[in-house]
Structure formats: structure tokens, C-alpha cells
Write a protein that holds these residues in place. Structure first.
Motif, PDB file in Angstrom:
ATOM      1  N   VAL A 291      42.532  68.488  50.208  1.00  0.00           N
ATOM      2  CA  VAL A 291      43.238  68.380  48.929  1.00  0.00           C
ATOM      3  C   VAL A 291      44.343  69.430  48.819  1.00  0.00           C
ATOM      4  N   VAL A 292      44.042  70.653  49.233  1.00  0.00           N
ATOM      5  CA  VAL A 292      44.955  71.765  48.987  1.00  0.00           C
ATOM      6  C   VAL A 292      46.035  71.884  50.048  1.00  0.00           C
ATOM      7  N   MET A 293      45.700  71.710  51.308  1.00  0.00           N
ATOM      8  CA  MET A 293      46.657  71.967  52.380  1.00  0.00           C
ATOM      9  C   MET A 293      47.916  71.093  52.305  1.00  0.00           C
ATOM     10  N   PRO A 294      47.808  69.769  52.046  1.00  0.00           N
ATOM     11  CA  PRO A 294      49.048  68.985  51.923  1.00  0.00           C
ATOM     12  C   PRO A 294      49.960  69.488  50.805  1.00  0.00           C
ATOM     13  N   LEU A 295      49.367  69.942  49.692  1.00  0.00           N
ATOM     14  CA  LEU A 295      50.181  70.458  48.599  1.00  0.00           C
ATOM     15  C   LEU A 295      50.878  71.753  48.999  1.00  0.00           C
ATOM     16  N   LEU A 296      50.151  72.637  49.674  1.00  0.00           N
ATOM     17  CA  LEU A 296      50.768  73.879  50.134  1.00  0.00           C
ATOM     18  C   LEU A 296      51.888  73.595  51.133  1.00  0.00           C
ATOM     19  N   TYR A 297      51.647  72.649  52.034  1.00  0.00           N
ATOM     20  CA  TYR A 297      52.657  72.313  53.043  1.00  0.00           C
ATOM     21  C   TYR A 297      53.926  71.760  52.395  1.00  0.00           C
ATOM     22  N   SER A 298      53.753  70.845  51.440  1.00  0.00           N
ATOM     23  CA  SER A 298      54.919  70.267  50.774  1.00  0.00           C
ATOM     24  C   SER A 298      55.668  71.312  49.964  1.00  0.00           C
ATOM     25  N   GLU A 299      54.936  72.246  49.340  1.00  0.00           N
ATOM     26  CA  GLU A 299      55.592  73.290  48.557  1.00  0.00           C
ATOM     27  C   GLU A 299      56.353  74.243  49.451  1.00  0.00           C
ATOM     28  N   LEU A 300      55.795  74.608  50.604  1.00  0.00           N
ATOM     29  CA  LEU A 300      56.504  75.483  51.535  1.00  0.00           C
ATOM     30  C   LEU A 300      57.754  74.813  52.080  1.00  0.00           C
ATOM     31  N   ARG A 301      57.662  73.535  52.406  1.00  0.00           N
ATOM     32  CA  ARG A 301      58.841  72.791  52.880  1.00  0.00           C
ATOM     33  C   ARG A 301      59.905  72.741  51.795  1.00  0.00           C
ATOM     34  N   ARG A 302      59.481  72.567  50.558  1.00  0.00           N
ATOM     35  CA  ARG A 302      60.430  72.509  49.445  1.00  0.00           C
ATOM     36  C   ARG A 302      61.147  73.839  49.282  1.00  0.00           C
ATOM     37  N   GLU A 303      60.400  74.954  49.415  1.00  0.00           N
ATOM     38  CA  GLU A 303      61.023  76.274  49.281  1.00  0.00           C
ATOM     39  C   GLU A 303      62.007  76.549  50.417  1.00  0.00           C
ATOM     40  N   ARG A 304      61.662  76.123  51.629  1.00  0.00           N
ATOM     41  CA  ARG A 304      62.578  76.340  52.758  1.00  0.00           C
ATOM     42  C   ARG A 304      63.865  75.534  52.601  1.00  0.00           C
ATOM     43  N   ARG A 305      63.733  74.310  52.100  1.00  0.00           N
ATOM     44  CA  ARG A 305      64.924  73.488  51.903  1.00  0.00           C
ATOM     45  C   ARG A 305      65.761  73.974  50.718  1.00  0.00           C
TER      46      ARG A 305
END
Length: 306
Positions: A291-305
Motif C-alpha cells: 500500500v505504502v511503497m507505490p505512493l512513496l515511489y510516485s511522490e518521489l518521482r513527482r518531486e524529481r520532475r
């Protein structure tokens, strides 16, 4: 005879000072890091190993493959507890986020008595889940709490027996959990709202935007990191919920409010099935990560972009 230069005398002290600045923080943090590695990751690894053994009352370390997971997936009670977790977790997280956001928006209007209301909303979080479960058990008991009180007042047709109804009991756990956690979520959202620059709001007002539009289009979308943090905290509470359910319903009636944490505890510690309990604990960990890891991954990708 020449006198020593001042720089030569100071240099050793500078080197010692720099060494202390480098080594001292590591020495101070070392016990905490070791305790975390052993007490957290170490025991996760130990539990994972036990889940691949035939451990029962005492640990056995001979490799047995996936036998415990096969037994777990064939256990009907396990799947019942997972279904209950899906219902409880989904409603608990969604309602807590909604109630917390609404309360934060209301308090953000800087109403009179805000400090007292904020304290009142946060008070349930100061209680343990055992106290919350016991209190709500009294309130929801048909022969003792809300239903009996209204009957005594003359409302004899009123019925609220969810706590003894197998089809509705899981929702009583949701009610108690939301009551305790929504104030904490409110505090997170309120801190996020108060941290937004006022100039953004004033600029929107100059452009003719009303207060509902400002919140819907500007302020609430700006709370994305707060939503993520609140979601992770609530998901963690939902997956590990044990004391609240035991105090409120003890997993009943039947298995109507049984959760994976109760399954893990009863099989691992009271029924002498340590390997099965370890397997269920690992599945709880995998569920939380899924549940948590996909959300963290998408948030990190969003911050990098960004």
C-alpha cells in the motif's frame, strides 16, 4: 632562540576539534542505530526465517519451505481477517481524512475559541486504544449504552445493536478508530494550511475567487504531502490494530471483527503455531508495503520532475 608561531600552536587544537565534531555525533547515535538494527530489522529477519520453518511452541530453525504460507492461505479465518482489514482500513482511512480535513478547514477560519476546540478534537489521541475500545464498548452495548438510554427516554423503537450484529460489528470498530484518530489528522491538515503563504490567498481574492474556490482549487491541492503523510500514518494504524479491537469486540461476534493482527497473536502465541504466526506477520508487512511503497515511489518521482 625563536618563539613558536601562533598558528603552529593552534593547529593541533583545530584538528582535535574537527575530529570531535566528526566522531562525537557518531558515538552518540551509535546505540540508537544498533538498537534499531537489532530490535527492528533484526527481528524482522528472524520472523521471516521462522515463517519458513515448522516452528510450533518453540522456534525451530530447520528450513521447511513454504509450508506455513500454504497452510496460511488455506485457512478460511485468515481470509476473513483480510476482508475485515480491507473494510476497516478503507473506511477508517477515508473517513478520518475527510473528518480531519473538514475540521481543519473550519478551524482555519480563526473562529473564537479555536484553542479550546483544537484541544477538544485532539483529546481522544491522548487516550490509549484500550481505553477507547472499553469506552465505546459501553456506549454501543445495547443493554447498557446508547440504545438503553434512548429507550429509557421513551424512544422504544430505536435500535443500535451493531456491536452484537455480525454484519455490522466491523463498523463499530471504524467508529471508535475514527473518533480517536481524526483529531490528529485535523492537526496535520491545520498545520499544513497555516503554512501556506498568505500572499497566495490574497492574490486569489484580488482575482475575485471566493473562499470555497480558494480552498478547492488552491489550498487543498497544496496539501498533497500532508495527505500522503496522514495516509501512511493511518494505514500503519489500521494494519497493526489489535488493542482497540480486543477491547471493543475481542474479534467477535464469531470472526466478524477478526483482523490479521489478532490472527497472528492467537496462532503465534496462544495456540503454539509460531511458524504460522510468523507467516501471517510477514503477510501483514507485505500488505503494508504494497500500500505504502507505490505512493512513496510516485511522490518521489513527482518531486524529481518538479
Amino acid at each position: 632562540m625563536t618563539a613558536p608561531r601562533h598558528g603552529a600552536a593552534v593547529a593541533p587544537w583545530l584538528s582535535i576539534g574537527r575530529l570531535a565534531d566528526t566522531v562525537l555525533p557518531k558515538l552518540v547515535l551509535a546505540p540508537t542505530i544498533v538498537a534499531c538494527l537489532v530490535g527492528f530489522y533484526g527481528f524482522i529477519g528472524w520472523t521471516a526465517w521462522l515463517s519458513f520453518t515448522e516452528s510450533r511452541l518453540l522456534p525451530r530453525y530447520e528450513w521447511a519451505g513454504l509450508i506455513q504460507y500454504q497452510e496460511l492461505f488455506a485457512n478460511e479465518r485468515w481470509w476473513t481477517s483480510m476482508q475485515n482489514l480491507a473494510v476497516f482500513g478503507g473506511l477508517f482511512i477515508a473517513v478520518s481524512l475527510l473528518v480531519g480535513l473538514v475540521m481543519a478547514v473550519l478551524l482555519d477560519q480563526r473562529i473564537r475559541g479555536e484553542g479550546a476546540l483544537r484541544t477538544l478534537y485532539l483529546y481522544p489521541m491522548a487516550l490509549s486504544f484500550i481505553v477507547t475500545g472499553t469506552a465505546w464498548k459501553w456506549v454501543l452495548n445495547p443493554g447498557l449504552g446508547l440504545e438503553k438510554t434512548l429507550h429509557d427516554w421513551g424512544f422504544t423503537d430505536f435500535r443500535f445493536d451493531w456491536i452484537v450484529n455480525p454484519d455490522m460489528a466491523i463498523y463499530t470498530v471504524v467508529i471508535a478508530a475514527v473518533w480517536q484518530s481524526s483529531g490528529f489528522v485535523m492537526a496535520l491538515f491545520l498545520a499544513g494550511l497555516r503554512g501556506i503563504d498568505d500572499s497566495i490567498i490574497k492574490a486569489a481574492q484580488v482575482d475575485g475567487a471566493g473562499l470555497p474556490t480558494i480552498y478547492a482549487r488552491i489550498l487543498i491541492p497544496s496539501l498533497r504531502p500532508v495527505f500522503l503523510s496522514a495516509f501512511m500514518i493511518l494505514a500503519h494504524i489500521a494494519v497493526k490494530s489489535f488493542d482497540l479491537v480486543m477491547a471493543l469486540t475481542s474479534g467477535g461476534p464469531g470472526f466478524a471483527t477478526d483482523l490479521p493482527s489478532i490472527f497472528m497473536y492467537q496462532h503465534g502465541f496462544t495456540r503454539g503455531q509460531l511458524g504460522l504466526g510468523a507467516a501471517s506477520a510477514m503477510m501483514m508487512l507485505f500488505t503494508a508495503c504494497a500500500v505504502v511503497m507505490p505512493l512513496l515511489y510516485s511522490e518521489l518521482r513527482r518531486e524529481r520532475r518538479g
